[in-house]
Design a protein around this motif. Sequence first.
Motif, PDB file in Angstrom:
ATOM      1  N   SER A 358      26.669 -27.703  12.777  1.00 20.56           N
ATOM      2  CA  SER A 358      26.493 -29.037  13.340  1.00 20.56           C
ATOM      3  C   SER A 358      27.251 -30.075  12.515  1.00 20.56           C
ATOM      4  CB  SER A 358      25.021 -29.382  13.417  1.00 20.56           C
ATOM      5  OG  SER A 358      24.450 -29.308  12.143  1.00 20.56           O
ATOM      6  N   GLN A 359      27.334 -29.851  11.213  1.00 18.94           N
ATOM      7  CA  GLN A 359      28.104 -30.801  10.413  1.00 18.94           C
ATOM      8  C   GLN A 359      29.575 -30.765  10.805  1.00 18.94           C
ATOM      9  OE1 GLN A 359      25.955 -28.589   8.827  1.00 18.94           O
ATOM     10  NE2 GLN A 359      24.345 -30.103   8.538  1.00 18.94           N
ATOM     11  N   PHE A 431      34.880 -35.008   5.280  1.00 13.79           N
ATOM     12  CA  PHE A 431      33.901 -34.318   4.463  1.00 13.79           C
ATOM     13  C   PHE A 431      32.958 -33.488   5.331  1.00 13.79           C
ATOM     14  CE2 PHE A 431      29.840 -34.013   2.290  1.00 13.79           C
ATOM     15  CZ  PHE A 431      30.249 -33.404   1.124  1.00 13.79           C
ATOM     16  N   LEU A 432      32.508 -34.091   6.424  1.00 12.72           N
ATOM     17  CA  LEU A 432      31.597 -33.343   7.295  1.00 12.72           C
ATOM     18  C   LEU A 432      32.278 -32.098   7.836  1.00 12.72           C
ATOM     19  CD1 LEU A 432      29.764 -36.156   9.256  1.00 12.72           C
ATOM     20  CD2 LEU A 432      28.792 -34.571   7.618  1.00 12.72           C
ATOM     21  N   LEU A 434      34.697 -30.419   6.490  1.00 13.73           N
ATOM     22  CA  LEU A 434      34.907 -29.408   5.457  1.00 13.73           C
ATOM     23  C   LEU A 434      33.595 -28.784   5.013  1.00 13.73           C
ATOM     24  CD1 LEU A 434      37.700 -31.126   3.386  1.00 13.73           C
ATOM     25  CD2 LEU A 434      37.872 -29.066   4.742  1.00 13.73           C
ATOM     26  N   VAL A 435      32.569 -29.610   4.885  1.00 10.15           N
ATOM     27  CA  VAL A 435      31.307 -29.048   4.418  1.00 10.15           C
ATOM     28  C   VAL A 435      30.731 -28.141   5.497  1.00 10.15           C
ATOM     29  CG1 VAL A 435      29.569 -30.719   5.140  1.00 10.15           C
ATOM     30  CG2 VAL A 435      29.380 -29.686   2.935  1.00 10.15           C
ATOM     31  N   PHE A 438      32.800 -24.993   5.438  1.00 14.90           N
ATOM     32  CA  PHE A 438      32.523 -24.196   4.244  1.00 14.90           C
ATOM     33  C   PHE A 438      31.248 -23.386   4.429  1.00 14.90           C
ATOM     34  CE2 PHE A 438      31.230 -23.367  -0.101  1.00 14.90           C
ATOM     35  CZ  PHE A 438      32.430 -23.065  -0.708  1.00 14.90           C
ATOM     36  N   ALA A 439      30.286 -23.987   5.120  1.00 12.52           N
ATOM     37  CA  ALA A 439      29.021 -23.290   5.291  1.00 12.52           C
ATOM     38  C   ALA A 439      29.181 -22.014   6.107  1.00 12.52           C
ATOM     39  CB  ALA A 439      28.011 -24.216   5.958  1.00 12.52           C
ATOM     40  N   ARG A 442      33.971 -19.940   4.632  1.00  9.59           N
ATOM     41  CA  ARG A 442      34.261 -20.516   3.330  1.00  9.59           C
ATOM     42  C   ARG A 442      35.744 -20.626   3.030  1.00  9.59           C
ATOM     43  NH1 ARG A 442      31.389 -18.625  -2.155  1.00  9.59           N
ATOM     44  NH2 ARG A 442      29.662 -19.493  -0.993  1.00  9.59           N
ATOM     45  N   ALA A 445      37.817 -23.265   4.699  1.00 13.82           N
ATOM     46  CA  ALA A 445      37.565 -24.600   4.152  1.00 13.82           C
ATOM     47  C   ALA A 445      38.279 -24.777   2.824  1.00 13.82           C
ATOM     48  CB  ALA A 445      36.070 -24.822   3.973  1.00 13.82           C
ATOM     49  N   VAL A 446      38.290 -23.725   2.033  1.00 14.23           N
ATOM     50  CA  VAL A 446      38.953 -23.840   0.729  1.00 14.23           C
ATOM     51  C   VAL A 446      40.438 -24.133   0.929  1.00 14.23           C
ATOM     52  CG1 VAL A 446      39.644 -22.520  -1.293  1.00 14.23           C
ATOM     53  CG2 VAL A 446      37.294 -22.435  -0.502  1.00 14.23           C
ATOM     54  N   VAL A 447      41.023 -23.474   1.902  1.00 11.15           N
ATOM     55  CA  VAL A 447      42.443 -23.745   2.166  1.00 11.15           C
ATOM     56  C   VAL A 447      42.620 -25.160   2.709  1.00 11.15           C
ATOM     57  CG1 VAL A 447      44.388 -23.100   3.620  1.00 11.15           C
ATOM     58  CG2 VAL A 447      43.015 -21.334   2.532  1.00 11.15           C
ATOM     59  N   THR A 449      40.898 -27.759   2.322  1.00 10.84           N
ATOM     60  CA  THR A 449      40.641 -28.848   1.381  1.00 10.84           C
ATOM     61  C   THR A 449      41.907 -29.231   0.622  1.00 10.84           C
ATOM     62  OG1 THR A 449      38.450 -27.902   1.175  1.00 10.84           O
ATOM     63  CG2 THR A 449      39.001 -29.613  -0.360  1.00 10.84           C
TER      64      THR A 449
ATOM     65  N   VAL D  72      23.282 -35.807   9.126  1.00  6.25           N
ATOM     66  CA  VAL D  72      23.624 -34.857  10.187  1.00  6.25           C
ATOM     67  C   VAL D  72      22.729 -33.648   9.990  1.00  6.25           C
ATOM     68  CG1 VAL D  72      25.390 -33.446  11.241  1.00  6.25           C
ATOM     69  CG2 VAL D  72      26.008 -35.625  10.249  1.00  6.25           C
ATOM     70  N   ASN D  73      21.680 -33.585  10.779  1.00 10.75           N
ATOM     71  CA  ASN D  73      20.729 -32.483  10.657  1.00 10.75           C
ATOM     72  C   ASN D  73      20.313 -32.286   9.196  1.00 10.75           C
ATOM     73  OD1 ASN D  73      20.734 -32.140  13.332  1.00 10.75           O
ATOM     74  ND2 ASN D  73      22.150 -30.423  13.348  1.00 10.75           N
ATOM     75  N   LEU D  75      22.052 -31.955   6.629  1.00 11.75           N
ATOM     76  CA  LEU D  75      22.818 -32.736   5.661  1.00 11.75           C
ATOM     77  C   LEU D  75      22.319 -34.168   5.719  1.00 11.75           C
ATOM     78  CD1 LEU D  75      25.544 -32.753   3.860  1.00 11.75           C
ATOM     79  CD2 LEU D  75      26.477 -33.898   5.816  1.00 11.75           C
ATOM     80  N   TYR D 181      39.754 -32.013  -5.672  1.00 10.68           N
ATOM     81  CA  TYR D 181      39.684 -30.767  -4.906  1.00 10.68           C
ATOM     82  C   TYR D 181      38.538 -29.910  -5.441  1.00 10.68           C
ATOM     83  CZ  TYR D 181      41.156 -26.262  -3.049  1.00 10.68           C
ATOM     84  OH  TYR D 181      41.197 -25.055  -2.410  1.00 10.68           O
ATOM     85  N   MET D 184      35.214 -31.470  -4.652  1.00 12.51           N
ATOM     86  CA  MET D 184      34.780 -31.300  -3.261  1.00 12.51           C
ATOM     87  C   MET D 184      34.305 -29.881  -3.010  1.00 12.51           C
ATOM     88  SD  MET D 184      37.231 -33.688  -0.923  1.00 12.51           S
ATOM     89  CE  MET D 184      36.161 -33.670   0.496  1.00 12.51           C
ATOM     90  N   ILE D 185      35.013 -28.907  -3.572  1.00 10.18           N
ATOM     91  CA  ILE D 185      34.546 -27.526  -3.412  1.00 10.18           C
ATOM     92  C   ILE D 185      33.148 -27.398  -4.017  1.00 10.18           C
ATOM     93  CG2 ILE D 185      34.996 -25.136  -4.017  1.00 10.18           C
ATOM     94  CD1 ILE D 185      37.034 -26.024  -2.123  1.00 10.18           C
ATOM     95  N   PHE D 188      30.711 -28.680  -1.610  1.00 13.85           N
ATOM     96  CA  PHE D 188      30.441 -27.737  -0.530  1.00 13.85           C
ATOM     97  C   PHE D 188      29.482 -26.645  -1.010  1.00 13.85           C
ATOM     98  CE2 PHE D 188      35.081 -28.613   0.752  1.00 13.85           C
ATOM     99  CZ  PHE D 188      34.711 -29.854   1.201  1.00 13.85           C
ATOM    100  N   PHE D 191      26.022 -27.951  -1.155  1.00 12.05           N
ATOM    101  CA  PHE D 191      25.360 -28.073   0.139  1.00 12.05           C
ATOM    102  C   PHE D 191      24.980 -26.700   0.673  1.00 12.05           C
ATOM    103  CE2 PHE D 191      25.668 -28.130   4.799  1.00 12.05           C
ATOM    104  CZ  PHE D 191      24.552 -28.907   5.033  1.00 12.05           C
ATOM    105  N   GLN D 192      25.900 -25.763   0.501  1.00  6.22           N
ATOM    106  CA  GLN D 192      25.603 -24.452   1.051  1.00  6.22           C
ATOM    107  C   GLN D 192      24.420 -23.815   0.344  1.00  6.22           C
ATOM    108  OE1 GLN D 192      28.526 -21.431   0.594  1.00  6.22           O
ATOM    109  NE2 GLN D 192      28.152 -20.578   2.599  1.00  6.22           N
TER     110      GLN D 192
END
Lengths: 594, 216, 101, 637
Positions: A358-359, A431-432, A434-435, A438-439, A442, A445-447, A449, D72-73, D75, D181, D184-185, D188, D191-192
């Motif tokens: 959803s993000q 950000f949303l 990517l996050v 990533f979830a 993964r 997302a790493v690429v 970013t 967002v949910n 997050l 970078y 940000m990783i 992520f 969050f995960q």
Amino acid sequence: MKTTGLPILNIIVFLPLAGAIICLLLPSASWSSTSLRRSSWSTGRPAPAPGPVSTLGPAGIVGLVVALLELAFVIFLVIDYPTSGHAAGFQFVSRHSWIGAFGIDWSLGVDGISLFLVAMTALLFPIAMFGPTLRGNSRAFMGWMLLLEAACMGTFLSLDLFVFFVMFEITLVPGYFLVAGWGGARRNYAAMKFFIYTFAGSAFLFVAIIALVVLAAPRNGGHQTFDLITLARIAGSLPHADQVLIFCGFAVAFAVKIPLVPFHSWLPDTYTEAPTAGSMILAGILFKLGAYGLLRLGIYVVPVGAADMAPVLLTLAAVGIVYGSLITIMQKDLKRLVAYASIVDVAFIVLGFFAFSSQGVTGGVLEMVNHGLTTGAIFFLVGIVWERRGTLRFSDLGGLQKSMPIMAAVFLAVVMSAIGLPGLNGFVGEFLVLVGTFATHRWWAVVATVAVITAAVYMLWAYQRVFHGPVLNPANDAVADISWRELAVVAPLLVGIVFLGVYPRPFLERVTPSVNYLLDRVEQAAPNAHVPKTHNVTYSLPANQDVRGGPPGAAGAASASGSGGAGSGGSSGSVPSAAGSTPGSATASAGGSK
Amino acid sequence: MLAALLADSSGQALAHASAWAVFAVGAAMILTGALGVVLLRNPVHCALMLVITLFGIALEFIDQSADFLAAVQIIVYAGAVVILFLFVIMFLGVDRKEAISAEPTRFQRPLAVLLGVVALVEILALSRIDHWSAGTPSQSGALSGPGSNVQKLGQAIYTGYLLPFEMTAALLVIAVVAAVVLSRRHQPSASEMSELDQEELLSARRFTPPDQGDQS
Amino acid sequence: MSVPSAWYLVLAAVLFGLGATGLLIRRNVLVMFMCIELMLNAVNLTFVTFSRDLNDIGGQVNVFFVLVVAAAEVVVGLAIIVAMFRRRAAATADDIHILKG
Amino acid sequence: MNAAYLIPALPLIGAIVLLFGGRRLREPLSGWLATIMAVGSFVATVIVWVSLLGKQASARSIDKNIFTWVPVNSLHVNAGLQLDPLSILWCLFVTGVGSLITLYSIGYMHGDPSFSRFFFLLNAFVFSMIVLVLADNYLFSFFGWEGVGFCSYGLIGFWFDRDTAAVAAKKAFVTNRVGDYGFMIALFLLFQHFGSFNYRDVLHSHLSGSFATGLALMLFLGAVGKSAQIPLYMWLPDAMEGPTPVSALIHAATMVTAGVYLVARSAPIIHFSSAAQWTISIIGAATALLAATIACNQNDIKRVLAYSTVSQLGYMFLGEGSGDYGAGIYHTVMHAFFKALLFLSAGAVIHALHDEQNMKRMGNLRRYLPITFPAFMIGFLALAAIPPFDGFWSKDAILAAAWHKSPALWAVGVLTAFLTAYYMTRQVVLVFFGQSRWFDHAKERGAAGDHHVYEAGGVPHEAPATMTVPLVILAAASVLGWLLDAPFGGLDFINKWLAPLFPPTVAPAFSVATGTKWLIGLVSVAFALAGLASGVAAWRRAVDRPRLEPAVLEHAWYIDEGVSRTVAGPLTRMANTFSFVIDGRLVDGLVRAVSGSFAASGRQLRRVQTGYVRNYALGISAGAVIILFYVSLRAGS
């Protein structure tokens, strides 16, 4: 499902159309039209630059009134849109039988995803119509722009695949004429390339729609229907391979429109050659038609196909981000650079969509709006530089900040939004995305970013070469700064950029339920798509997060009393991880109730 | 009519023989004439050979009891059409011999002959197959039975085929008008002229003295 | 009783083939028109033959119409030829090819 | 405690007012506005601090939720503040030093055409830095993190018409982005794994070793970018293109310590991973040594200080990596005092010599700058770690921690201490002692048309009061600041203050025997004095000593050049290939090939249209023949 007495969606679609027709009926300013025809159509030579036409001719007045009225209606729509948890489905639905024999309805509806795209369209059009200095035939210009607006609105609002397709294709015609009629030196080549390329993509869309309708008919009691919701309900029972093929048809068509690498090569030519207003609209809105179609037709109607093809599209998006960044860095022309940068941005949108979290999807939707605002503003500012200097090559520019400091500041703000500086809209969306990616995926997302770095490289390098450095070219020495009128035109975009960056909550609150609803469909249809459970999982959040929006004092007091000791506890054992029932569930359960 | 007459008076065999004889003569005329049209160099000769073919066709019509058509064939074709051809040939003075051997495209002639032969073979092959006449019975009236051929034909045309018949009348009128328009030697009006012509005309007018310009 | 219709049909086919071949190999527009007349006549002959064979007056009615159309066609065609010849003296069909792609 | 809101709000208001009304306010009003806002923020911080002091040590935390930023949910990110000992400590010196430097800038920036823009950026910077340290979650901290990056970009490139400044600004931002970078990783991963960015959720969980290593290293990558550590340190020396107050505030005292803050804040994550701790301390030590060697051979007065900053930041990370966060933070605060002092003094020197920055063209300035000279000397002694000035105490604490971690790290630290004393002595000798070399160069510049130089009798003049007052205050802080955390007499305020944040579970207490401590202290003092003595010996008489100034050091080990050659060059070539060969020829070429194939087939098929009627007739009859053939086949079967 919310409805009002006013057929507001029909008004939103037909008002610009009526405006376009009125523009058409106005007496033409004969001198300008003939000079345009003589110079640009019969001979290939560039037009001898007819002087700027006062946009407030009769056509301009009609255009202005219609565009502002449209904006007013859309604002009314946004305000009226329900924010409660029941708002996941389509609202304000209007349905009339159109071509009954084939099951084609004129049906419109809006949900959280399309709501802000409509809002952005309504905002961007008046700015594009009256911001840049117009040269040439204002009557035709206004007419085409209004027609384009009507078609864009129709695409975003349609709940019928036939209506969608018609509107989607109609956008090409004004797009073509705007580029070919008011564009740069290679406008004919660019316009033709744009038209044929995207039209070729649409062939796949057409085939996919027809295939879907025909295949779905036996499961609908033998009745053909183009209704989006009905088809989405039926499509799940089609054979797996059919769903995948139909999705592929959608994907190819929209990948061309979006455009996703490697279908992008029409884009730089078109955007570079288009007039300022055309670039603003093309990049700001016409991109989004493809992305929106991918979401609405691709993921919503055939989720199984979407889930199957998600790795492909994710990979294309990630490749597009890296590849587009590399290409963008080396561009030698400001407008071309901005055009290429768009490829990176839209790749983010696709990445978010197919992350199926959803993000990610919400971020993708936000990124669509962001990109409209940011790119609209950036093309507008580039247009100003073009008008002042007559060139956009980096080698000719430099040191402009000296003579146009305010312009430089505005430009920097927009550039920072494009780079993704927190506090501006670009960051929240990026950000949303990517996050969310990533979830679920993964390494993609790493690429992706990496764009955080490369965006800074190409945007700041471009900014440096335009505004910084010593003034080497004397032509850059005395350039008029941005005027009050231009500042007023770009101001709404800047306000949007800052507002969505600082306080995106009103936006997210309306989008999230629809996204959850969409993802529920994907989850049900394709259990192997790795959709993260958005509803059941509530993470450990302190109680004070429940206090939202209230007066700061109250919130502060609540938080101070509620969780005073948690942070500085010192004894590391006190982990409030069990307090999971309250916070995100208010919004999360919205989708679940559908 | 002749065949019918013969059949009435002298019995089957004679009628048979005479029908064959008429057919053979007609066929010979047709083929001779057709070959002449195709092969002769002078258009006038071609037109004359066409007349022979048309007479042959008329013979075959008579042989199949289409008396009225045979008459019309001779009157319209031989009498009007061919005369028209000849008239045009003479009028334009193009009765010179054609250089048949000169061809702009190399493959045209052999291919044409080949196609003609293949088409012929195919038609003949088709005619060896018996399915070709398996249609539904007609509604427009029987050919045999009492009454003359002309009467029956007239009945059919003025009842069942009235609308097509009226349309042919309109067609003929249109053709006449078209022929008049096409062959008229007309002065183009200003709106029909190209831009270039108009400018020429205007410049010509500009430089003619006013009195002459008025006259024109 | 009389000649089998197959003979007429063969004759018509041969005539048609001759007409078609002539149309293809001749360059004089007038002669090409004559070849078209040959082909029309071949068709007429088959009409009449079938009319007799099927005992149907309709075939002969059609021949009648073909005659009319042929006449109209000749009139218009010859008018075109006349108009064409006025403009340029050349006589053959190959001299007119401005529609070349 | 609504003063908490004022801490970020005041600089924000100042920035907004200056952004929109700065051109109307003009000089010096905008400068004073910015100063008042910064001072107000400082006062508010002090009020909060005092109120926190009144609480139990374990209850010293105030949470302020301003609004929900990104929901967002699952997050759910708030724009919220968390005022706990660590953030308040940072906030105190950020606003305090920030106020002083804003005040100083009023004098320094006098006469600049973009006066207001400068103060807008300063206030925006203070705001962002406050958000960075006060945020109650990683994402909101990232907001401030990027905000300071943006302000740093704007301030390095403040004199945008210099090419070098523009390039340096871009370089700083991009290099920071490389670090971001990693940040940000890390976000992520947070969050995960946690579904939250809040410090209070994240920092109290038990983590597996490998996950903690990954997370900590990614966070540290962010810190490396912001705090200019190996391998992302190259931007900081270039950042000296900005005005000197900027170098003092952002690139010495505050922003570059954001990485130190982040590592300190993430201590509960880092302590799960010994690999990460070793990485942090090794990178810190290596950076300290490398930057110190480079600093020995720079001629630009500010570049010496810049490399010194990099080196000192390395010390801080060495301390944190060694597990003594208190020592690292102690050094951060001390460094903020004396490095700001040094930069501001250097600014006064530059101001006095009218933008002359080459130390080889200075000399003998002690006679002309009666306030700047002692201020600089105090900063010098503090940086060189001569007791009892600030630097000694904090560096001593770090070296003790390093000794505990590994004697090898300690040895590197001591060697760096020697080099630090050496290059700072070189700088002081070249700038303030010896002969006046500026005079000749001033004449040259005057002859070259720069009449602005030394109008006032050709003599360097002391700076105005707005500049000297901050110098005096910072000098006092550099002399006495060490008392904040002195290792005796129960004066270790900082350690006690921070104790709740670094409980023994996070930062296990270690004790170094008192004798060893003395020994370590004596050894480091000895090395510092040796560096000082060798510096005096080497540079007392000569200005140019080629054998002590090898080109390899002057070019910073050629690392920058090497990177451009080996990384940037091929990358540029690759990008060039991509954009003009692959994209232009291959991708677009394929498109054009498709359209070209249609055009070509059209050109070929066009020849079918000969224009000859009889050819068309041939075609028609061929079609008829084919149809007949088909019919006869069908009919025959």
